[in-house]
Design an enzyme around this catalytic site. Sequence first.
Site, PDB file in Angstrom:
ATOM      1  N   HIS A 136       5.246  67.285 136.865  1.00  0.00           N
ATOM      2  CA  HIS A 136       5.187  65.907 136.350  1.00  0.00           C
ATOM      3  C   HIS A 136       3.960  65.822 135.344  1.00  0.00           C
ATOM      4  O   HIS A 136       3.248  66.664 135.030  1.00  0.00           O
ATOM      5  CB  HIS A 136       4.672  64.965 137.407  1.00  0.00           C
ATOM      6  CG  HIS A 136       3.404  65.540 138.209  1.00  0.00           C
ATOM      7  ND1 HIS A 136       3.703  66.208 139.549  1.00  0.00           N
ATOM      8  CD2 HIS A 136       2.048  65.758 137.949  1.00  0.00           C
ATOM      9  CE1 HIS A 136       2.417  66.625 139.942  1.00  0.00           C
ATOM     10  NE2 HIS A 136       1.690  66.311 139.187  1.00  0.00           N
ATOM     11  N   HIS A 225       1.073  66.979 129.652  1.00  0.00           N
ATOM     12  CA  HIS A 225       1.426  68.208 129.847  1.00  0.00           C
ATOM     13  C   HIS A 225       1.880  68.275 131.213  1.00  0.00           C
ATOM     14  O   HIS A 225       1.767  67.495 131.943  1.00  0.00           O
ATOM     15  CB  HIS A 225      -0.137  69.149 129.780  1.00  0.00           C
ATOM     16  CG  HIS A 225      -1.195  68.618 130.786  1.00  0.00           C
ATOM     17  ND1 HIS A 225      -1.740  67.608 130.500  1.00  0.00           N
ATOM     18  CD2 HIS A 225      -1.427  69.170 132.052  1.00  0.00           C
ATOM     19  CE1 HIS A 225      -2.452  67.397 131.609  1.00  0.00           C
ATOM     20  NE2 HIS A 225      -2.208  68.295 132.349  1.00  0.00           N
TER      21      HIS A 225
END
Length: 265
Positions: A136, A225
């Site tokens: 995620h 990220h």
Amino acid sequence: MEALIASYGDTSSDSESDSQPPLAASDDNHSPPPSILPPPPIDLLNPPNSSGTFDYLQRNSASRIRSFPHIEGNYALHVYIPVFIPSERKKELALFLKKATSVIPDLHVVDIDVPLSMLLKDEEKLIQVALGREFHISLGRTVPIRVHQIDSMVAMLRQKLQFQKRYLIDFNKWEVFVNDDQTRTFLSVENTTRGVAEVTKQIQAVNEVYKLHNLPEFYKDPRPHISIAWGVGDISESVKRVVEGEMRKYVGGMSTRWESRKSIG
């Protein structure tokens, strides 16, 4: 490149869309809501009649520290973009994880307390357990909210994010992050090119909703990220040496298009 469903784990994970990112609100004493994919079955890690991994998880469950104390009636809120790694990239990542773990033996699978060293002898288990799960990109901090705030949060997030069009995300840079409490270090793949503007815009929208509910906003300089692995404490210098050395040769191969898709729950 294979398109993906393109959220940061809890704040203990990284403090890390779709047009309308999922909102996960769950009581801290209960399992995550059904919309979040569960970790792979634990029996993937052990042969029949073996309790090795289960015993390990029981012994080491304390290694994950709550980012905020549980209070009766509070729910944990996490707004994020779900990400799945393309199948053609998993073997490449698995190879690197083997090399990283040979230098730093205490690295763990992200979000669960399974050491990567337990998976290195079986590449298929390594791929399924460490890389076959949902990752995620966080669009906001994981924060506690009261039950009466849930409907308001969801409604405002829907309104703010409903017009976001589909876009592509390139993850093209290995990076190391340490959470706010310096209790965990993360080996991550960062998005620095395509998709950054769109993710940043969504973070700003989520910040506006957080502010209206007196919740802490996200970092001023967000760096989208996904985290692949983690280690206990601040071991960033050791992980950075691995990144700067062995990982350098893999950065070019990590650039790929990962697609975000509308979803909110």
